[in-house]
Design a protein around this motif. Structure first.
Motif, PDB file in Angstrom:
ATOM      1  N   GLY A  68      26.137 -83.427  62.860  1.00  0.00           N
ATOM      2  CA  GLY A  68      26.436 -83.952  63.989  1.00  0.00           C
ATOM      3  C   GLY A  68      26.434 -83.076  65.164  1.00  0.00           C
ATOM      4  N   ALA A  69      27.845 -81.876  64.363  1.00  0.00           N
ATOM      5  CA  ALA A  69      27.936 -80.569  65.174  1.00  0.00           C
ATOM      6  C   ALA A  69      26.038 -79.780  65.603  1.00  0.00           C
ATOM      7  CB  ALA A  69      29.177 -79.774  64.688  1.00  0.00           C
ATOM      8  N   LEU A  70      26.092 -79.367  64.369  1.00  0.00           N
ATOM      9  CA  LEU A  70      24.771 -78.897  64.257  1.00  0.00           C
ATOM     10  C   LEU A  70      24.057 -79.221  65.589  1.00  0.00           C
ATOM     11  CD1 LEU A  70      24.267 -77.626  60.818  1.00  0.00           C
ATOM     12  CD2 LEU A  70      25.391 -76.342  62.636  1.00  0.00           C
ATOM     13  N   ASP A  89      29.584 -69.933  59.855  1.00  0.00           N
ATOM     14  CA  ASP A  89      30.473 -70.904  59.591  1.00  0.00           C
ATOM     15  C   ASP A  89      31.529 -70.545  60.004  1.00  0.00           C
ATOM     16  OD1 ASP A  89      29.758 -72.967  58.392  1.00  0.00           O
ATOM     17  OD2 ASP A  89      30.692 -72.087  56.508  1.00  0.00           O
ATOM     18  N   ALA A  90      32.978 -71.495  60.604  1.00  0.00           N
ATOM     19  CA  ALA A  90      34.098 -70.545  61.282  1.00  0.00           C
ATOM     20  C   ALA A  90      35.215 -70.506  60.982  1.00  0.00           C
ATOM     21  CB  ALA A  90      34.735 -72.168  62.287  1.00  0.00           C
ATOM     22  N   ASP A  91      35.350 -70.418  58.782  1.00  0.00           N
ATOM     23  CA  ASP A  91      36.081 -69.383  58.475  1.00  0.00           C
ATOM     24  C   ASP A  91      35.713 -68.309  57.974  1.00  0.00           C
ATOM     25  OD1 ASP A  91      33.874 -69.555  56.912  1.00  0.00           O
ATOM     26  OD2 ASP A  91      34.801 -71.586  55.577  1.00  0.00           O
ATOM     27  N   GLU A 201      34.969 -64.987  50.976  1.00  0.00           N
ATOM     28  CA  GLU A 201      36.206 -66.570  50.462  1.00  0.00           C
ATOM     29  C   GLU A 201      36.451 -66.348  51.555  1.00  0.00           C
ATOM     30  OE1 GLU A 201      36.434 -67.973  47.342  1.00  0.00           O
ATOM     31  OE2 GLU A 201      35.788 -66.469  46.439  1.00  0.00           O
ATOM     32  N   ARG A 202      36.920 -67.686  51.917  1.00  0.00           N
ATOM     33  CA  ARG A 202      37.923 -68.415  53.358  1.00  0.00           C
ATOM     34  C   ARG A 202      38.786 -68.239  53.118  1.00  0.00           C
ATOM     35  NH1 ARG A 202      38.500 -73.319  56.000  1.00  0.00           N
ATOM     36  NH2 ARG A 202      36.907 -73.996  55.475  1.00  0.00           N
ATOM     37  N   GLN A 203      39.069 -67.608  54.704  1.00  0.00           N
ATOM     38  CA  GLN A 203      40.050 -66.947  55.199  1.00  0.00           C
ATOM     39  C   GLN A 203      41.481 -67.410  54.793  1.00  0.00           C
ATOM     40  OE1 GLN A 203      38.920 -64.676  58.588  1.00  0.00           O
ATOM     41  NE2 GLN A 203      37.578 -63.107  57.314  1.00  0.00           N
ATOM     42  N   SER A 207      39.069 -76.096  53.180  1.00  0.00           N
ATOM     43  CA  SER A 207      37.683 -76.649  52.733  1.00  0.00           C
ATOM     44  C   SER A 207      37.791 -77.710  52.967  1.00  0.00           C
ATOM     45  CB  SER A 207      37.688 -76.138  51.345  1.00  0.00           C
ATOM     46  OG  SER A 207      36.478 -76.684  50.441  1.00  0.00           O
ATOM     47  N   PHE A 208      36.776 -78.268  53.187  1.00  0.00           N
ATOM     48  CA  PHE A 208      36.406 -79.689  54.003  1.00  0.00           C
ATOM     49  C   PHE A 208      36.117 -80.096  52.473  1.00  0.00           C
ATOM     50  CE2 PHE A 208      31.562 -79.533  54.502  1.00  0.00           C
ATOM     51  CZ  PHE A 208      31.467 -80.488  54.255  1.00  0.00           C
ATOM     52  N   TYR A 209      35.980 -80.016  51.360  1.00  0.00           N
ATOM     53  CA  TYR A 209      35.236 -80.234  50.277  1.00  0.00           C
ATOM     54  C   TYR A 209      36.425 -80.909  49.709  1.00  0.00           C
ATOM     55  CZ  TYR A 209      30.390 -79.095  50.973  1.00  0.00           C
ATOM     56  OH  TYR A 209      29.000 -79.312  51.356  1.00  0.00           O
ATOM     57  N   THR A 210      36.913 -82.036  50.029  1.00  0.00           N
ATOM     58  CA  THR A 210      37.894 -82.388  49.105  1.00  0.00           C
ATOM     59  C   THR A 210      37.292 -82.892  48.213  1.00  0.00           C
ATOM     60  OG1 THR A 210      37.147 -84.786  50.707  1.00  0.00           O
ATOM     61  CG2 THR A 210      39.529 -83.306  51.652  1.00  0.00           C
TER      62      THR A 210
HETATM   63  N1  LIG Z   1      31.282 -79.642  63.204  1.00  0.00           N
HETATM   64  C1  LIG Z   1      32.027 -80.101  61.165  1.00  0.00           C
HETATM   65  N2  LIG Z   1      32.759 -78.971  60.659  1.00  0.00           N
HETATM   66  C2  LIG Z   1      32.768 -79.332  59.955  1.00  0.00           C
HETATM   67  C3  LIG Z   1      33.534 -79.767  59.771  1.00  0.00           C
HETATM   68  N3  LIG Z   1      34.469 -79.471  58.333  1.00  0.00           N
HETATM   69  C4  LIG Z   1      33.825 -78.709  57.867  1.00  0.00           C
HETATM   70  N4  LIG Z   1      33.464 -77.940  59.304  1.00  0.00           N
HETATM   71  C5  LIG Z   1      33.021 -76.398  59.785  1.00  0.00           C
HETATM   72  O1  LIG Z   1      31.602 -76.370  58.513  1.00  0.00           O
HETATM   73  C6  LIG Z   1      31.939 -75.141  58.381  1.00  0.00           C
HETATM   74  C7  LIG Z   1      31.995 -74.951  56.908  1.00  0.00           C
HETATM   75  O2  LIG Z   1      33.380 -75.848  55.784  1.00  0.00           O
HETATM   76  P1  LIG Z   1      33.753 -75.077  54.593  1.00  0.00           P
HETATM   77  O3  LIG Z   1      34.856 -76.151  54.783  1.00  0.00           O
HETATM   78  O4  LIG Z   1      34.358 -73.702  54.179  1.00  0.00           O
HETATM   79  O5  LIG Z   1      32.583 -75.990  54.252  1.00  0.00           O
HETATM   80  P2  LIG Z   1      32.095 -74.529  52.364  1.00  0.00           P
HETATM   81  O6  LIG Z   1      32.283 -72.798  53.526  1.00  0.00           O
HETATM   82  O7  LIG Z   1      30.832 -75.032  52.203  1.00  0.00           O
HETATM   83  O8  LIG Z   1      33.263 -74.470  51.312  1.00  0.00           O
HETATM   84  P3  LIG Z   1      34.218 -73.960  51.356  1.00  0.00           P
HETATM   85  O9  LIG Z   1      33.276 -72.569  50.212  1.00  0.00           O
HETATM   86  O10 LIG Z   1      34.873 -74.525  50.847  1.00  0.00           O
HETATM   87  O11 LIG Z   1      34.944 -73.093  52.024  1.00  0.00           O
HETATM   88  C8  LIG Z   1      33.142 -74.944  58.924  1.00  0.00           C
HETATM   89  O12 LIG Z   1      32.827 -73.749  59.610  1.00  0.00           O
HETATM   90  C9  LIG Z   1      33.897 -75.916  59.443  1.00  0.00           C
HETATM   91  O13 LIG Z   1      35.072 -75.539  60.375  1.00  0.00           O
HETATM   92  C10 LIG Z   1      33.384 -81.289  60.629  1.00  0.00           C
HETATM   93  O14 LIG Z   1      33.933 -82.825  59.828  1.00  0.00           O
HETATM   94  N5  LIG Z   1      32.594 -80.787  61.558  1.00  0.00           N
END
Ligand SMILES: Nc1nc2c(ncn2[C@@H]2O[C@H](COP(=O)(O)OP(=O)(O)OP(=O)(O)O)[C@@H](O)[C@H]2O)c(=O)[nH]1
Ligand SMILES: [Mg+2]
Lengths: 234, 124
Positions: A68-70, A89-91, A201-203, A207-210
């Motif tokens: 949705g954000a994208l 990604d923001a991370d 690596e995430r800084q 992670s959003f992968y619960t």
């Molecule tokens: N808009 C939005 N962005 C999200 C949400 N969850 C995560 N993000 C963003 O999506 C990006 C990736 O999320 P991550 O949790 O790093 O997922 P990932 O990079 O695939 O997994 P990791 O390797 O664990 O970091 C980051 O910029 C987060 O801020 C969400 O619910 N909404």
């Protein structure tokens, strides 16, 4: 860096800890591009951090998920006349130093979507076994569906041209815009290409992968990939 | 032919009470007419089957169930499943609509803020 108008869309959910350095790095390494942060219902200071960095912010009043954000970010880009939208990604995992390489094939018109891939060449990326398995599975599915290999379907570092950004407005996976999105776009005749990148690596932050999402992900993406394959593009 | 058994009484009473409750919810604008239709239909079926033993026996015989209570349970279960499916459909649709509205709201709010701040565009 480029004459074309490029917008980097940063989806952010509770990323106050890493957002400032991510934005600063984009500014430093890719001064020619504009940036938009989509704050997806964060409960922390994500919006304030972005505003203090002088970056425009669009805020969802509730959390919609990355997809949705994208969509919001791409619509903003489309309406403001940008030619290319980049997902970053923001991370801090995506190094803006690769932006130029990522943008090049799209700006040159050689493809419509370019994917920053960890596996095109050896980039030293190490994921836990379950994720590696999932990545293998979904790149196999993408290969079956599209007829050619996408080695990194889960990469969240991509560039999309205007036509693709427009299509994404009404046809976009909600939570995990990975393999099903790529299949949908390929079936619509858009050309995908991969560009080798190194991811970090995430800084900080989480992670959003619960665990729940890790279990839901394969089910949802298998079904959505199948649907992307059999459903007539609307 | 048959006296009202205790089961029949309970079923019938339950059905009537449920129907009254559903109608009361509509009157108070808590339940829309659309959803009430399903419940009114359900209570009618319960009431009819509860009162008319011959009908229930006949259906049981036709469907080959082992007993009248199985028939009742089967109908109840079928109704519950249909209702749940219908509700998940409605819920999905609400979700899609909510998703689209949220995105629209975010962009509109951004536009309003930009206009308020003198139409400077991106820099804020
Ligand atoms: N808009 C939005 N962005 C999200 C949400 N969850 C995560 N993000 C963003 O999506 C990006 C990736 O999320 P991550 O949790 O790093 O997922 P990932 O990079 O695939 O997994 P990791 O390797 O664990 O970091 C980051 O910029 C987060 O801020 C969400 O619910 N909404
Ligand atoms: Mg990450």
């Amino acid at each position: 860096m480029t004459a074309a108008r490029v917008l980097v869309v940063v989806p952010a959910h509770n990323e106050e800890a890493s957002l400032a350095s991510t934005l600063a790095e984009v500014r430093a390494k890719a001064p020619g591009v504009d940036v938009l942060v989509v704050d997806d219902g964060s409960r922390d200071a994500t919006t304030r951090v972005a505003r203090e960095a002088g970056v425009p912010v669009v805020r969802h009043p509730v959390n919609l998920g990355v997809g949705g954000a994208l969509q919001t970010g791409f619509r903003w880009a489309y309406e403001h006349g940008y030619e290319v939208g980049v997902q970053l990604d923001a991370d801090g995992q995506h190094d803006p130093a690769y932006l130029e390489a990522l943008l090049e094939p799209v700006l040159a018109g050689r493809c419509d979507v370019s994917i920053g891939s960890r596996f095109v060449s050896a980039t030293g990326y190490h994921a836990p076994w379950n994720r590696r398995l999932g990545m293998l599975l979904f790149s196999a599915i993408a290969r079956l569906a599209i007829g050619r290999a996408i080695t990194d379907t889960t990469s969240g570092f991509r560039a999309y041209n205007r036509a693709v950004m427009n299509v994404c407005q009404h046809d976009f996976p909600k939570d995990f815009p990975d393999a099903p999105l790529l299949i949908t776009l390929a079936r619509r005749g858009f050309r995908l290409c991969e560009v080798p990148v190194v991811m970090r690596e995430r800084q900080s932050g989480r992670s959003f992968y619960t665990l729940g999402k890790q279990l839901y992900y394969p089910y949802k993406n298998l079904l959505a990939s199948l649907m992307a394959l059999i459903r007539r593009p609307v | 032919m048959t006296f009202l058994s205790r089961t029949q009484l309970i079923t019938a009473l339950g059905a009537v009470l449920l129907a009254l409750f559903v109608l009361e919810l509509v009157r108070r604008r808590k339940l829309s007419e659309e959803y009430s239709l399903l419940w009114v239909m359900a209570t009618t079926v319960i009431a009819v089957l509860g009162f008319s033993t011959p009908l229930l026996t006949w259906i049981t015989h036709v469907l080959g169930f082992l007993g009248e209570s199985s028939t009742t349970f089967a109908f109840g279960l079928a109704f519950s499943l249909a209702m749940l499916l219908y509700l998940s459909l409605k819920l999905s649709r609400l979700g899609f609509e909510n998703h689209a509205l949220t995105r629209d709201l975010a962009l509109l709010r951004d536009e309003v803020e930009t206009m308020r701040h003198g139409g400077g565009g991106s820099a804020r």
